[in-house]
Design a protein around this motif. Structure first.
Motif: not given
Length: 140
Positions: A63-69, A8-14, A16-19
């Motif tokens: 930031x909380x969204x990132x932590x939860x993902x 996955x190229x890109x470790x933003x919310x999309x 991370x959710x792909x993982x």
């Protein structure tokens, strides 16, 4: 060389959710991101900004969204190549892909997913002769 099922190229919310979704299918994932930490703009630019368009969260700080993902995908043990930018994608005769970063790290995957969002962040370097001689070095 790093080998995985899905790169996955890109470790933003999309990304991370792909993982998470791939993990449910028992697929291994590895993420590449130009930033030094996962989360994309949510981590880098506005971690304290509330966002309102996330299912099940009327309001959540970026930031909380990132932590939860990150908590949600921990069980799938994804790999991360951070602080590097994907530069080339080469399709192999075996119908797999080799992705090489700007630092020469090679990744081999059956699938490449691009979750680049608004694109990678690039530093604005000062116009200093021989600046490359000082990059990636600490101050002593």
């Amino acid at each position: 060389m790093i080998t995985t099922d899905i790169l996955i190229i890109g470790a933003g919310p999309t990304g991370l959710f792909t993982v998470f979704e791939a993990g449910l299918l028992k697929l291994r994932c590895h993420l590449i991101d130009a930033l030094p930490q996962p989360g994309g703009q949510c981590s880098e630019i506005y971690p304290k900004k509330p966002i309102y368009d996330i299912p099940a969260y009327p309001e959540i700080l970026a930031g909380d969204l990132t932590d939860k993902l990150l908590e949600q995908i921990k069980q799938f043990e994804p790999g991360f190549t951070l602080g590097e930018r994907a530069e080339t994608i080469e399709k192999q005769a075996t119908e797999t892909f080799i992705v090489t970063t700007n630092k020469g790290t090679k990744h081999h995957a059956k699938i490449v997913a691009i979750a680049g969002g608004l694109g990678s962040f690039e530093p604005r370097k000062p116009l200093i002769d021989n600046i490359a001689d000082f990059e990636d070095k600490g101050v002593e």
